[in-house]
Every structure is written in C-alpha cells, then in structure tokens.
Design an enzyme around this catalytic site. Structure first.
Site, PDB file in Angstrom:
ATOM      1  N   SER A 109       0.848  -1.181   0.000  1.00 47.94           N
ATOM      2  CA  SER A 109       0.000   0.000   0.000  1.00 47.94           C
ATOM      3  C   SER A 109       0.886   1.234   0.000  1.00 47.94           C
ATOM      4  O   SER A 109       2.074   1.158   0.374  1.00 47.94           O
ATOM      5  CB  SER A 109      -0.886   0.003   1.253  1.00 47.94           C
ATOM      6  OG  SER A 109      -1.495   1.260   1.469  1.00 47.94           O
ATOM      7  N   TYR A 126      -3.222  -0.322  10.094  1.00 48.83           N
ATOM      8  CA  TYR A 126      -3.094  -0.694   8.682  1.00 48.83           C
ATOM      9  C   TYR A 126      -1.710  -0.315   8.152  1.00 48.83           C
ATOM     10  O   TYR A 126      -1.043  -1.118   7.485  1.00 48.83           O
ATOM     11  CB  TYR A 126      -4.194   0.004   7.886  1.00 48.83           C
ATOM     12  CG  TYR A 126      -4.188  -0.266   6.405  1.00 48.83           C
ATOM     13  CD1 TYR A 126      -4.746  -1.434   5.890  1.00 48.83           C
ATOM     14  CD2 TYR A 126      -3.651   0.658   5.508  1.00 48.83           C
ATOM     15  CE1 TYR A 126      -4.757  -1.678   4.517  1.00 48.83           C
ATOM     16  CE2 TYR A 126      -3.652   0.423   4.142  1.00 48.83           C
ATOM     17  CZ  TYR A 126      -4.213  -0.743   3.654  1.00 48.83           C
ATOM     18  OH  TYR A 126      -4.229  -0.977   2.303  1.00 48.83           O
TER      19      TYR A 126
END
Length: 262
Positions: free
Chosen positions: A146, A159
């Site tokens: 990500s 996250y």
C-alpha cells in the site's frame, strides 16, 4: 517478447480475489492465460458468484472458503488445491482489512485483527505454498502492499504498521528464496475506483477532492490499470526483479503535492 508475459499453464491463487482489486488482479492473470484460484471467508455463495463471473468471461477459475489467518485451514486448502487443480505457481497475497480508528482510542483486539489479516496471513499463506515452489525451483509471489507502506495518515495506524511490515517481509522473502528461482515482489495500489470507494467518489466529498488534487494523474485509478503490473510480476518478464515494491498510484508518491491555488 510478448511470450514472456504469457501465463498459459500456470496456476495462480489470489487471496480475497472475490471482489474489488483482488478480482481485478485475478481477472488480469486469467486473461493472460493462468488458471485462477480465489478464496473468501464470508460465504460460499459469494465465492461461487465470483467464480461464475470469471468463468463467464472465459477464465478457468476455482473458488474456496478459507480464513487465511487460520494456519490449519490454509494448509488444508493448499493440499486441496494441489489435488483438485494443481501446484500453485503464482501467489497473490491480497486479502486485507482496514479499521479507521485513532491510535489513542484503538482497542487491542482491533489492532490484532488488522495485523493478523494484513501481515500475519501473508506469512501463513506463503509458508504453506513455498515448500512446493522450492521443490520445483520456481514461483512468483506478489504481496499487496500500500502507499501506507511508505506514508502515514490519520486514523489508519494499524493498517500502515501492517503494510509497512509487509513491505519488509517481502524483501526478506525475496532474500531467502531467490536462490531457488523464486521472485517475491509487492504491488502498492494507490486510490482506485471500486465498489468500496464509490460513496467517497462524489463531487463535493472532501476526501474525493483531496485524492483527485493530490494525484498527479488527476483521477482515481481504474481497477483494470492494476492488471499490467500484476501480470508483469507474475510472468517470466520479471525473472530478475526481486524484493521490489511497484507502486501503481498515479504518481502520488512522486510528488509533494500541488501548490495552493493551482
């Protein structure tokens, strides 16, 4: 040259490949000739719908119910895939979740769930598959990282911690297994137009305006635009690419952003 991208005869397992970007990546691999295996953990019905979608598009696909944070289930599924489909040549660790909670307010179970799905499950799944790849002296592993592997943002601390860890896990996997002819790389998607982001992608939404203005390409990504990078990292074309994270983000990570007023 184009033959290097041909995945005919390969078997690719995409975790969480029943929807969203996982489905886009699986579709691209299938269109390049691979047999697709996907799993989900919500319901067999959802898995079956995804498989039907692939097959209607002419892609050979299989689907299974599996919780990728459960080591026993994962090991049993790998054995089942090998019996029913064949040996796994390509693994895409895509399954992931996000919980948007400020770190000061986040409960430990929420933190642990994000870490388990986004970081520990790629370890569990890869460990279950890697033995066969080592034995056959080859394989491709793609970990879906990500932009949060590189940047922080408010309310996504767990996250970001997991994806940052996945970036380094990718590099260490590549380091350990390159000698067996195995390449381990990551893809770092930017902001894509999916069903999940549809509520955000409306004119006047502050986050939508932020993403469009923050991205040099000036738009959200189309999920199909993730396919080329996926096929590249899964194919012979990337045989000397190892331990890298390929960011497909419209240029966000390349820029500090627009000056005010532009």
């Amino acid at each position: 040259m184009l033959q290097q991208f041909d995945l005919t005869g390969k078997i690719a397992w995409i975790t969480g490949g029943t929807h969203g970007l996982g489905m886009a990546m699986a579709r691209a691999l299938g269109q390049a000739g691979a047999t697709i295996v996907v799993n989900g953990n919500s319901s067999q019905e959802k898995v079956d719908r995804a498989v039907q979608t692939y097959r209607e598009e002419g892609i050979t696909a299989y689907g299974y119910l599996c919780d990728v944070t459960n080591q026993v289930q994962v090991q049993e599924l790998v054995s089942q895939i090998e019996r029913e489909v064949g040996f796994i040549d390509i693994l895409v660790n895509n399954a992931g979740i996000i919980k948007r909670i400020p770190l000061a307010e986040m409960k430990l179970p929420d933190w642990q769930e994000v870490i388990n799905v986004d970081l520990t499950s790629p370890f569990i799944v890869t460990q279950a598959v890697i033995g066969g790849m080592i034995e056959r002296r080859g394989g491709k592993i793609i970990n879906v990282c990500s932009m949060m592997s590189e940047l922080g943002r408010q309310n996504v601390g767990a996250y970001a911690a997991a994806k940052g860890g996945l970036k380094m896990l990718t590099k260490n996997m590549a380091t350990e297994w390159a000698k067996f002819g195995i390449q381990v790389n990551g893809i770092g998607p930017g902001y894509f137009a999916t069903e999940q982001t549809a509520p955000l992608r409306v004119d006047g939404n502050a986050f939508h305006e932020f993403i469009v203005n923050r991205t040099p390409a000036g738009k959200w990504g189309d999920p199909d635009e993730l396919g080329g990078a996926t096929v590249f990292l899964a194919s012979r074309a990337s045989n000397f690419v190892n331990g890298q994270i390929l960011y497909v983000d419209g240029g966000i990570l390349a820029t500090i952003g627009k000056p005010m007023g532009e």
